[in-house]
Design a protein around this motif. Structure first.
Motif, short mmCIF file in Angstrom:
data_model
loop_
_atom_site.label_atom_id
_atom_site.label_comp_id
_atom_site.label_asym_id
_atom_site.label_seq_id
_atom_site.Cartn_x
_atom_site.Cartn_y
_atom_site.Cartn_z
N LEU A 159 -8.21 -5.68 5.10
CA LEU A 159 -7.90 -5.79 3.67
C LEU A 159 -7.76 -7.26 3.28
O LEU A 159 -6.82 -7.93 3.72
CB LEU A 159 -6.60 -5.06 3.35
N GLY A 182 -0.80 -8.33 7.66
CA GLY A 182 -1.02 -6.92 7.31
C GLY A 182 -2.09 -6.30 8.18
O GLY A 182 -2.03 -6.36 9.40
N VAL A 207 7.36 -5.71 -4.94
CA VAL A 207 8.09 -6.08 -3.72
C VAL A 207 7.54 -7.41 -3.21
O VAL A 207 6.33 -7.54 -2.97
CB VAL A 207 7.98 -5.00 -2.62
N ALA A 253 7.81 -8.01 1.54
CA ALA A 253 8.26 -6.73 2.11
C ALA A 253 8.40 -6.88 3.62
O ALA A 253 7.51 -7.43 4.28
CB ALA A 253 7.24 -5.64 1.79
#
Ligand code: SAH
Length: 272
Positions: free
Chosen positions: A99, A95, A203, A206
């Motif tokens: 984060l 990602g 999800v 994803a």
């Protein structure tokens, strides 16, 4: 290629790039991230979440290592050691690196060791989950706010950030790292006044080719639906008053595209 060549003892240490690999589909890395991988002398990737295919852009002589069995200290040592030998080293993270990615825990010792580093952002799984489901995080007159959060696991939540307090805003909530804690998500949302028929989206994986699972439910039935679909990890839970809006009969118009609304790039039309 000079960037991936070995340095002599006299050459300064190479630079370490923390690159966001995106949510799983190797095509979702940024062009800048991909170009860095193509020039990398060494890549340390987060194997538990980053599809190994993301390393397919690396040159043939690149040293590639999965970090899943390494401690933070071992990862930092590995990166420092490779920066002594290569001009360009990549730490490839799932990602976006900012984060839940231990970014600062890794960069502080690098700075202390005099090693230059930089970050290339990535598509976070919250964005990929909404894209997969064809949903929006914001909608005029519904919600204009998104909260990216998690429930407490081994990492406790700081004061004032428990899900119940955050859910009281009734905005879009993207809950990371909590697929196995869906009970707690249900409890917190109910305590914050979300109705049993509030739509919830989960999800899993994803954007992963052939592995993505989209589960739509309500606050009351989402847990059972996730159990039926065997959702265990690598899943994003989204609670939002915008979910399902593609099917709503009426929608407030976005002011930006309203003919009566002028902005920097367009004058309001006379007729509107
Ligand atoms: N830095 C990452 C998050 C790492 S924390 C990012 O920006 O996405 C790991 C959590 O991210 C998982 O528990 C899950 O909640 C979420 N996640 C990561 N990849 C995902 C994917 N492809 N689909 C859904 N959720 C994902």
């Amino acid at each position: 290629m000079t960037d991936s060549s070995s340095g002599s003892d006299a050459s300064p240490p190479g630079k370490i790039w923390f690159v966001g690999a995106g949510p799983g589909d190797p095509d979702l890395i940024t062009v800048k991230g991909r170009d860095l991988l193509r020039r990398a002398g060494a890549i340390l990737y987060a194997g538990s979440l980053v599809d190994r295919a993301a390393t397919r852009y690396a040159p043939p002589d690149c040293e590639i290592r999965d970090s899943k069995d390494m401690t933070l200290e071992e990862m930092v040592d590995w990166l420092c050691e490779r920066a002594g030998r290569h001009a360009l080293v990549v730490r490839l993270q799932t990602g976006d690196p900012a984060l839940y990615g231990t970014l600062i825990e890794m960069t502080r010792p690098l700075t202390a060791a005099g090693i230059d580093w930089a970050v290339v952002p990535g598509v976070s799984s919250a964005m990929a989950s909404m894209a997969a489901a064809g949903e929006t995080m914001t909608l005029p007159e519904v919600t204009q706010t998104v909260i990216l959060t998690r429930t407490a696991g081994r990492t406790p939540m700081p004061e004032g950030e428990d899900l119940e307090s955050l859910a009281a805003h009734h905005c879009t909530l993207c809950v990371y790292l909590s697929a196995t804690l869906i009970d707690e998500v249900q409890r917190a949302l109910r305590a914050a006044g979300w109705r049993d028929d509030a739509p919830i989206l989960v999800v899993q994986k994803a954007s992963w080719p052939d592995e993505e699972k989209i589960v739509r439910g309500t606050l009351s039935d989402i847990k059972q639906k996730c159990r039926d679909e065997k959702i265990g990890s690598q899943a994003m839970i989204v609670a939002s008053p915008t979910l399902g809006s593609a099917e709503w009969e009426t929608l407030a118009r976005s002011k930006l595209y309203d003919p009566a609304f002028s902005h920097r790039y367009r004058r309001a039309s006379e007729a509107a």
